[in-house]
Design a protein around this motif. Sequence first.
Motif, short mmCIF file in Angstrom:
data_model
loop_
_atom_site.label_atom_id
_atom_site.label_comp_id
_atom_site.label_asym_id
_atom_site.label_seq_id
_atom_site.Cartn_x
_atom_site.Cartn_y
_atom_site.Cartn_z
N GLU A 213 0.80 -6.01 8.11
CA GLU A 213 0.28 -6.56 6.86
C GLU A 213 1.22 -7.65 6.35
OE1 GLU A 213 -1.75 -4.52 2.98
OE2 GLU A 213 0.26 -3.83 3.51
N LYS A 214 0.66 -8.82 6.09
CA LYS A 214 1.48 -9.92 5.59
C LYS A 214 1.87 -9.67 4.14
CE LYS A 214 1.77 -14.96 5.69
NZ LYS A 214 1.09 -16.22 6.10
N ASP A 215 3.13 -9.92 3.82
CA ASP A 215 3.64 -9.73 2.47
C ASP A 215 4.26 -11.05 2.02
OD1 ASP A 215 5.31 -9.07 0.20
OD2 ASP A 215 5.07 -6.96 0.76
N THR A 216 3.58 -11.76 1.13
CA THR A 216 4.06 -13.08 0.71
C THR A 216 5.34 -12.99 -0.09
OG1 THR A 216 2.58 -12.97 -1.20
CG2 THR A 216 1.76 -14.11 0.74
N ASP A 217 5.53 -11.89 -0.83
CA ASP A 217 6.77 -11.74 -1.59
C ASP A 217 7.98 -11.68 -0.68
OD1 ASP A 217 5.37 -11.74 -3.96
OD2 ASP A 217 5.22 -9.55 -4.07
N LEU A 218 7.81 -11.06 0.47
CA LEU A 218 8.91 -10.94 1.43
C LEU A 218 9.05 -12.18 2.30
CD1 LEU A 218 8.33 -7.32 2.76
CD2 LEU A 218 10.03 -8.05 1.09
N GLY A 219 7.97 -12.93 2.42
CA GLY A 219 7.98 -14.00 3.40
C GLY A 219 7.91 -13.44 4.80
N GLY A 220 7.16 -12.33 4.98
CA GLY A 220 7.11 -11.71 6.30
C GLY A 220 6.01 -10.68 6.41
N TYR A 270 1.84 7.16 2.66
CA TYR A 270 1.95 5.72 2.86
C TYR A 270 1.14 5.29 4.08
CZ TYR A 270 3.83 1.04 3.24
OH TYR A 270 3.95 -0.33 3.29
N VAL A 271 1.23 6.06 5.16
CA VAL A 271 0.46 5.73 6.37
C VAL A 271 -1.03 5.74 6.07
CG1 VAL A 271 -0.09 6.46 8.72
CG2 VAL A 271 2.28 6.57 7.90
N PHE A 272 -1.49 6.74 5.31
CA PHE A 272 -2.91 6.84 4.97
C PHE A 272 -3.35 5.65 4.12
CE2 PHE A 272 -6.24 8.26 2.00
CZ PHE A 272 -7.22 8.64 2.91
N ASP A 273 -2.57 5.32 3.09
CA ASP A 273 -2.92 4.18 2.22
C ASP A 273 -2.91 2.86 2.99
OD1 ASP A 273 -3.14 5.92 0.12
OD2 ASP A 273 -1.17 5.49 -0.72
N PHE A 274 -1.95 2.71 3.88
CA PHE A 274 -1.86 1.49 4.69
C PHE A 274 -3.09 1.37 5.59
CE2 PHE A 274 -0.66 -0.98 8.40
CZ PHE A 274 0.06 -2.03 7.86
N ALA A 275 -3.50 2.48 6.19
CA ALA A 275 -4.68 2.47 7.07
C ALA A 275 -5.93 2.06 6.31
CB ALA A 275 -4.86 3.84 7.72
N LYS A 276 -6.05 2.51 5.06
CA LYS A 276 -7.20 2.13 4.24
C LYS A 276 -7.18 0.63 3.94
CE LYS A 276 -8.43 4.52 0.72
NZ LYS A 276 -8.38 5.25 -0.56
N ARG A 277 -5.99 0.10 3.63
CA ARG A 277 -5.89 -1.33 3.29
C ARG A 277 -6.20 -2.22 4.47
NH1 ARG A 277 -0.97 0.13 0.89
NH2 ARG A 277 0.18 -1.02 2.49
N THR A 278 -5.81 -1.79 5.66
CA THR A 278 -5.93 -2.65 6.84
C THR A 278 -7.13 -2.29 7.72
OG1 THR A 278 -4.41 -1.20 8.06
CG2 THR A 278 -3.45 -3.09 6.88
N ALA A 279 -7.98 -1.41 7.24
CA ALA A 279 -9.16 -1.01 8.02
C ALA A 279 -10.01 -2.24 8.35
CB ALA A 279 -9.98 0.02 7.26
#
Length: 504
Positions: A213-220, A270-279
């Motif tokens: 997942e791209k994170d613009t705040d991190l630049g990565g 966290y893994v569950f929430d991440f999977a939902k965001r990137t589904a």
Amino acid sequence: MRLRALISRLVLPAAVSALAVGGLALPAQAEPELGGFAYIGILSPETVTVINGQSKTVKFDLYNLSEVAAEDVVLNFGSTSEPISEDLGFVAPAGCTGNACVIGDFKPGQRRSVKFTVKPAASGAADPASSITLTTSIGGQLSDETSITVVRTDKGGADIEVDDIADLKLSPGGSAEVPVTVRNSGNKDVTALGLVVAAPVGVTPALNYSNCEKDTDLGGFVCVFNDTLAAGGIFTLPDNMPLRIKVPAGAAGPYDYPVLVAAIGLTEKYVFDFAKRTAGASGRELTLEPVASVSAREPEPADDLNEDDNFTQFSVTVPKTAADSAAIGGVFEGEAGDDRSVKVGLHNLGPSAIIPPGMAWIQYVHVKMPTGVLLTRADDRCLPGTSLIDIDETVTDLSEVTDLVCLVLESVPDNGRHLFTLSAEIQDAEHEAGAVTVDGGVQDSRSGNDTAALTVKTTGGTGGGLPITGAPAGLVAGGGAALLVAGALAYRMARRRRIVTVAE
């Protein structure tokens, strides 16, 4: 520790992060010129947790946090008054004589990673915590001193580590693949892993995979691996799915751009929430490949024993590029008694961006106010003074200020402008022109446009000076200074204050 909390703590380079918090205790041999003495700082974890009977490698960095070379640098572990406890099983880095290590010479701003190991006895330790004192010296004179507390435990746990990554040298427009190796040196498994790659300024990491997942705040990117990282396991990214670092075509140099790679064990939530965001995300799924065969067992949740070695930092060095900084002046226009504002600063005429601020250089604009006006408001980035080594901290009344140093706390892109807003009350007096002078640094080989006029034009026709054409219409959106910059500035300002105290 939650993933976002770890990222927030580790995403900035360790040196600058420490400086931003409170600066460094600098030695007493300071000279009255900024950058007149070398300083080798130790940036290490405060605490290391070690499983009794198991070897642990401890990593820390040495930095030349000055603008001059440091010669004959020596690193010492322990001392006569504070010896290292024998039951820690301390082993100095290879090449050291006893507990003294001849490090050699450091260039300004240079960083070096150092490692030592400890292996406490398997059981029966009388003291569960011991300290190891670290000191650096330059030419026999003490430079920095700190200590690492070693905490021993029989309980054990997971202990994620990220291997060192070698620094890169890339020209604008270039790219390179970067090897990433993650270890679990503890005795308990990690059920899911997060990999973070962050480049706050200047360069671009590429991990375009479905589980990243791209994170613009991190630049990565933040990548999630819902797989077990077994105790004792070593994992890496596949050869056909690498981390790639790119340098934009208009990147500024000379500059060492920091990149951070971190890994952390994740909770099921966290893994569950991440999977939902990137589904439904497109692309291949990034995987981790085991480097060595490890017998897997039923995983159990475990905290990480040492979060300070969950990351590594490397730099991407971009060689010198050209950037012509032209000063932008302005006009205070109105009648006597009017309070008027101007926007002054610099225009980068390119062809590349201007290098970001760092330990060696911070771009600034010197504003000489015209006569016959009283300064009423100054940009937050402007300080009373004529240069970075001549800041007047005693001034409390803006109306007394005749000179300002305005700090450029970001990299100005090609054809970009960086402006500062100043307000002043026009007086019924003679108005001799002031000036706006920009420091273009090593990239600027043209000096003819480094200064522009700052004048007063009264509507009654008695003012002096001519309007400067081409003044931009508004401020350039900046987004604020990163802590990277704040740390560098804090260091220079703290250093200047201490030098003044010593000189007195």
